[in-house]
Design an enzyme around this catalytic site. Structure first.
Site, short mmCIF file in Angstrom:
data_model
loop_
_atom_site.label_atom_id
_atom_site.label_comp_id
_atom_site.label_asym_id
_atom_site.label_seq_id
_atom_site.Cartn_x
_atom_site.Cartn_y
_atom_site.Cartn_z
N GLU A 84 0.84 -1.20 0.00
CA GLU A 84 0.00 0.00 0.00
C GLU A 84 0.88 1.25 0.00
O GLU A 84 0.70 2.14 -0.82
CB GLU A 84 -0.90 0.02 1.25
CG GLU A 84 -2.06 -0.94 1.20
CD GLU A 84 -3.05 -0.61 0.08
OE1 GLU A 84 -3.29 0.59 -0.16
OE2 GLU A 84 -3.57 -1.55 -0.55
N ASP A 132 19.04 0.72 13.71
CA ASP A 132 17.85 1.28 13.06
C ASP A 132 18.05 2.74 12.66
O ASP A 132 17.11 3.51 12.66
CB ASP A 132 16.61 1.12 13.96
CG ASP A 132 16.70 1.91 15.23
OD1 ASP A 132 17.83 2.33 15.60
OD2 ASP A 132 15.66 2.16 15.86
N LYS A 144 3.87 -7.78 21.06
CA LYS A 144 4.43 -7.23 22.29
C LYS A 144 3.32 -7.09 23.34
O LYS A 144 2.14 -7.10 23.00
CB LYS A 144 5.02 -5.85 22.01
CG LYS A 144 6.34 -5.91 21.29
CD LYS A 144 7.08 -4.62 21.46
CE LYS A 144 8.55 -4.81 21.19
NZ LYS A 144 9.32 -3.61 21.50
N LYS A 197 19.60 6.55 22.19
CA LYS A 197 19.83 5.09 22.16
C LYS A 197 21.24 4.76 22.68
O LYS A 197 21.42 3.82 23.43
CB LYS A 197 19.64 4.57 20.74
CG LYS A 197 19.24 3.13 20.73
CD LYS A 197 18.50 2.73 19.48
CE LYS A 197 17.55 1.60 19.75
NZ LYS A 197 16.75 1.25 18.62
N GLU A 215 16.81 -1.18 9.11
CA GLU A 215 15.70 -1.84 9.81
C GLU A 215 14.45 -1.74 8.94
O GLU A 215 14.07 -0.65 8.51
CB GLU A 215 15.41 -1.18 11.17
CG GLU A 215 14.32 -1.96 11.90
CD GLU A 215 13.73 -1.22 13.11
OE1 GLU A 215 13.90 -1.71 14.23
OE2 GLU A 215 13.09 -0.17 12.91
N GLU A 262 -1.23 4.49 18.93
CA GLU A 262 -0.65 4.13 20.22
C GLU A 262 0.58 4.99 20.48
O GLU A 262 0.82 5.43 21.59
CB GLU A 262 -0.30 2.64 20.22
CG GLU A 262 0.03 2.09 21.58
CD GLU A 262 1.51 1.96 21.83
OE1 GLU A 262 1.88 1.52 22.92
OE2 GLU A 262 2.32 2.30 20.94
P1 0O2 Z 1 11.20 5.05 15.95
O1 0O2 Z 1 11.15 6.51 15.92
O2 0O2 Z 1 9.87 4.40 15.58
O3 0O2 Z 1 12.33 4.45 15.20
P2 0O2 Z 1 16.70 -2.28 19.40
O4 0O2 Z 1 16.49 -1.40 18.17
O5 0O2 Z 1 16.64 -3.75 19.07
O6 0O2 Z 1 17.86 -1.89 20.20
P3 0O2 Z 1 14.17 -2.59 20.61
O7 0O2 Z 1 13.39 -1.67 21.48
O8 0O2 Z 1 14.36 -3.98 21.12
O9 0O2 Z 1 15.51 -1.89 20.33
O10 0O2 Z 1 13.54 -2.71 19.19
P4 0O2 Z 1 12.09 -3.24 18.81
O11 0O2 Z 1 11.19 -3.15 19.99
O12 0O2 Z 1 12.20 -4.56 18.15
O13 0O2 Z 1 11.63 -2.17 17.74
C1 0O2 Z 1 11.68 -0.82 18.00
C2 0O2 Z 1 10.76 -0.08 17.04
O14 0O2 Z 1 9.55 -0.82 16.84
C3 0O2 Z 1 10.33 1.24 17.65
O15 0O2 Z 1 11.20 2.22 17.22
C4 0O2 Z 1 8.91 1.44 17.07
O16 0O2 Z 1 9.00 1.96 15.76
C5 0O2 Z 1 8.40 0.03 16.98
N1 0O2 Z 1 7.74 -0.40 18.22
C6 0O2 Z 1 8.15 -1.37 19.07
N2 0O2 Z 1 7.30 -1.54 20.09
C7 0O2 Z 1 6.29 -0.66 19.90
C8 0O2 Z 1 5.05 -0.37 20.60
O17 0O2 Z 1 4.72 -0.96 21.64
N3 0O2 Z 1 4.26 0.61 20.07
C9 0O2 Z 1 4.58 1.27 18.93
N4 0O2 Z 1 3.74 2.21 18.49
N5 0O2 Z 1 5.72 1.03 18.24
C10 0O2 Z 1 6.57 0.07 18.71
P5 0O2 Z 1 11.65 3.40 18.21
O18 0O2 Z 1 13.10 3.19 18.50
O19 0O2 Z 1 10.73 3.47 19.38
O20 0O2 Z 1 11.51 4.72 17.45
#
Ligand code: 0O2
Length: 241
Positions: free
Chosen positions: A76, A110, A150, A91, A177, A192
């Site tokens: 999409e 990422d 999650k 980070k 990523e 969310e």
């Molecule tokens: P942004 O601005 O979106 O990039 P790591 O990267 O492995 O060190 P982590 O936290 O283990 O860190 O990574 P994870 O949870 O696999 O993926 C992180 C990204 O997934 C987040 O990026 C969000 O984009 C998304 N994400 C993960 N969990 C959630 C959630 O509960 N709600 C929402 N809305 N998004 C989520 P960032 O780093 O937060 O920022």
């Protein structure tokens, strides 16, 4: 309830900590780092932008091919983003890592982000498989938050891949990523994310909202699979006729 309460409290602590880090440490330290590293930092960000272009093009090509072969577009939208300086700094701080150009490239996976939004869950796995079969793509990590959502209810398929970019005299592997999700997953995650960063929400209301959002995630997952089932039945009817 206990789990949701813990999440809401953690979220509040994170917000306060984030604000402290942002306001006091990040700016000064980053300015100091940039005085010495402007060119290498900007070059690294340019390489990440190139890697984003490579991955985006690969998905556009797959979409085009599916459109010709099966008369439908699995994708999409594609959204891309480069992580902000503030995001990178936060980070590194959180993980207690040094602020150097090498450390950013080695530890932050990422910096380059590509988000692919599909209509149906099956297309997510189809596209991921097609990309990972390409011989210049190396899979570093796969996190399947569709099979294993999650606690918040968040669903998406996350891939960290390495893709080569071709510079004047060099071939450079870069990490990207990739988040693959359906329209419904994307809608949920955007909403969310917005609510998560709203200030002045009372803790008990934050707990209720987290519970409601988790419920919404489950309902939206059911909708995704129902719509997919309908799509598959329509396709079967077409093939049989
Ligand atoms: P942004 O601005 O979106 O990039 P790591 O990267 O492995 O060190 P982590 O936290 O283990 O860190 O990574 P994870 O949870 O696999 O993926 C992180 C990204 O997934 C987040 O990026 C969000 O984009 C998304 N994400 C993960 N969990 C959630 C959630 O509960 N709600 C929402 N809305 N998004 C989520 P960032 O780093 O937060 O920022």
């Amino acid at each position: 309830m206990e789990k949701q309460g813990k999440m809401a409290l953690e979220h509040w602590v994170n917000q306060v900590t984030d604000k402290f880090i942002r306001n006091t440490i990040i700016n000064d330290e980053f300015m100091e780092f940039m005085k010495e590293n402007t060119l290498p930092y900007q070059s690294l960000m340019a390489y990440y932008r190139c890697a984003i272009m490579e991955i985006e093009t690969k998905f556009k090509v797959l979409n085009e091919q599916f459109s010709l072969q099966y008369d439908r577009n699995p994708i999409e939208t594609i959204k891309t983003r480069l992580k902000s300086q503030e995001g990178i700094m936060k980070k590194l701080k959180k993980k207690n890592l040094p602020l150097t150009v090498e450390s950013i490239e080695e530890n932050i996976r990422d910096v380059a982000g590509v988000r692919v939004v599909c209509s149906f869950p099956e297309d997510i796995y189809l596209l991921a498989d097609c990309l990972l079969e390409q011989d210049d793509i190396l899979l570093i990590q796969k996190k399947d938050y569709i099979q294993n959502p999650k606690e918040s209810g968040y669903r998406s398929l996350h891939l960290i891949v390495e893709v080569p970019i071709f510079l004047q005299n060099e071939k450079r592997p870069m990490k990207v990523e990739i988040q693959l999700r359906t329209i419904a997953m994307d809608f949920w995650a955007s909403l969310e994310h917005k609510l998560r960063y709203k200030k002045n929400i009372k803790p008990e209301e934050a707990v209720r909202l987290a519970e409601e959002l988790e419920k919404c995630a489950r309902i939206s997952a059911q909708l995704d699979y129902k719509m997919q089932e309908i799509r598959n039945r329509i396709q079967k009817e077409e093939q049989d006729s």
